[in-house]
Design a protein around this motif. Structure first.
Motif, PDB file in Angstrom:
ATOM      1  N   VAL A  54       0.854  -1.197   0.000  1.00  0.00           N
ATOM      2  CA  VAL A  54       0.000   0.000   0.000  1.00  0.00           C
ATOM      3  C   VAL A  54       0.881   1.234   0.000  1.00  0.00           C
ATOM      4  N   VAL A  55       0.690   2.099  -0.997  1.00  0.00           N
ATOM      5  CA  VAL A  55       1.317   3.425  -1.025  1.00  0.00           C
ATOM      6  C   VAL A  55       0.281   4.381  -0.448  1.00  0.00           C
ATOM      7  N   PRO A  78      -0.833  -5.889   4.210  1.00  0.00           N
ATOM      8  CA  PRO A  78       0.346  -5.747   3.356  1.00  0.00           C
ATOM      9  C   PRO A  78       1.278  -4.654   3.861  1.00  0.00           C
ATOM     10  N   PRO A  79       2.539  -4.662   3.385  1.00  0.00           N
ATOM     11  CA  PRO A  79       3.482  -3.602   3.747  1.00  0.00           C
ATOM     12  C   PRO A  79       2.957  -2.230   3.341  1.00  0.00           C
ATOM     13  N   GLU A 112      12.324   7.063  -7.669  1.00  0.00           N
ATOM     14  CA  GLU A 112      12.696   6.731  -6.288  1.00  0.00           C
ATOM     15  C   GLU A 112      11.591   5.920  -5.625  1.00  0.00           C
ATOM     16  N   LEU A 113      10.341   6.309  -5.870  1.00  0.00           N
ATOM     17  CA  LEU A 113       9.230   5.534  -5.308  1.00  0.00           C
ATOM     18  C   LEU A 113       9.272   4.105  -5.836  1.00  0.00           C
ATOM     19  N   LEU A 114       9.544   3.950  -7.132  1.00  0.00           N
ATOM     20  CA  LEU A 114       9.624   2.613  -7.730  1.00  0.00           C
ATOM     21  C   LEU A 114      10.716   1.784  -7.055  1.00  0.00           C
ATOM     22  N   VAL A 117       9.458   0.740  -3.626  1.00  0.00           N
ATOM     23  CA  VAL A 117       8.440  -0.301  -3.764  1.00  0.00           C
ATOM     24  C   VAL A 117       9.102  -1.654  -4.022  1.00  0.00           C
ATOM     25  N   ARG A 118      10.056  -1.684  -4.934  1.00  0.00           N
ATOM     26  CA  ARG A 118      10.726  -2.946  -5.253  1.00  0.00           C
ATOM     27  C   ARG A 118      11.514  -3.479  -4.065  1.00  0.00           C
ATOM     28  N   ALA A 119      12.141  -2.564  -3.308  1.00  0.00           N
ATOM     29  CA  ALA A 119      12.912  -3.000  -2.139  1.00  0.00           C
ATOM     30  C   ALA A 119      12.007  -3.612  -1.083  1.00  0.00           C
TER      31      ALA A 119
END
Length: 238
Positions: A54-55, A78-79, A112-114, A117-119
């Motif tokens: 979740v963003v 979820p994270p 940076e957000l991407l 998110v991937r991390a």
């Protein structure tokens, strides 16, 4: 076309000019996305869809992002990646203490957000293991993992899915010191961080339910510098 088994990201932001372009950007990067303009919409989506991250914007009308973050963590959801305003340092700290996995300050670079998110997704397991089955007793309590309940002389107590899972881990390893990193890995598969307080919050909630005095715990005790320990024997319940 987006892979139907790709991770699904829920974007919760009342600003349409952020929510929709961000959704389009993440879809171009191979993710599935769901969009919510407020916390109420987000709760409905989380209940119905398989959301992997979740963003979440903190500043929203009505229920704010911190409240929704608290609910997601309590449900073992979820994270969470928080979006915060430049000046909201206190909100960022509170969000991390509630159990959010990371934060990003607005305005932000989508790349940076991407990367964040991937991390976060790399740290998350494909799925969370269910709590163990079988009723067990400890310190005057009987734990029913299937019913997500505790019963004792004073009556029964309901547990959230996160509390149920966490208690099951302690019952599997009584009188053993379990570090935060171990507990995070066993409950949610997330990489432990020094600022991640999700486990501390869940421990506090469990203590309020099982301890005579949560401020002076005798069952779920803190091992300073080590972690937490279930200071009780565990037996199978008939």
């Amino acid at each position: 076309m987006t892979d139907p088994i790709a991770p699904q990201i829920l974007i919760v932001d009342d600003a349409r000019d952020i929510r929709e372009p961000l959704g389009q950007y993440l879809r171009k990067q191979g993710f599935r996305t769901a969009l919510a303009a407020n916390a109420a919409e987000a709760r409905v989506i989380v209940a119905k869809a398989a959301i992997h991250l979740v963003v979440l914007d903190i500043m929203m009308p009505g229920e704010d992002g911190l409240s929704l973050c608290r609910w997601l963590v309590a449900q073992g959801g979820p994270p969470v990646l928080l979006l915060t305003a430049m000046a909201d340092e206190t909100d960022r700290i509170v969000g991390l203490e509630l159990g959010a996995d990371d934060y990003l300050v607005k305005p932000f670079n989508p790349r940076e957000l991407l990367a964040r998110v991937r991390a976060i997704l790399r740290r998350a397991p494909p799925e969370i293991a269910p709590p163990p089955s079988g009723r067990r007793t400890f310190a005057g309590w009987t734990h029913d993992p299937d019913g997500m309940k505790l019963s004792g002389e004073g009556g029964s107590v309901d547990l959230t899915s996160a509390e149920n899972r966490l208690l099951g881990i302690f019952l599997d390893q009584p009188r053993t010191v379990l570090s935060r990193a171990t507990l995070l890995d066993l409950t949610a598969g997330r990489e432990a961080k020094v600022y991640d307080r999700a486990i501390d919050n869940q421990i506090s909630r469990l203590r309020r339910k099982i301890e005579t005095d949560a401020k002076d715990p005798r069952i779920l005790v803190t091992e300073w510098g080590g972690g937490y320990r279930l200071a009780a024997d565990v037996e199978s319940a008939r």
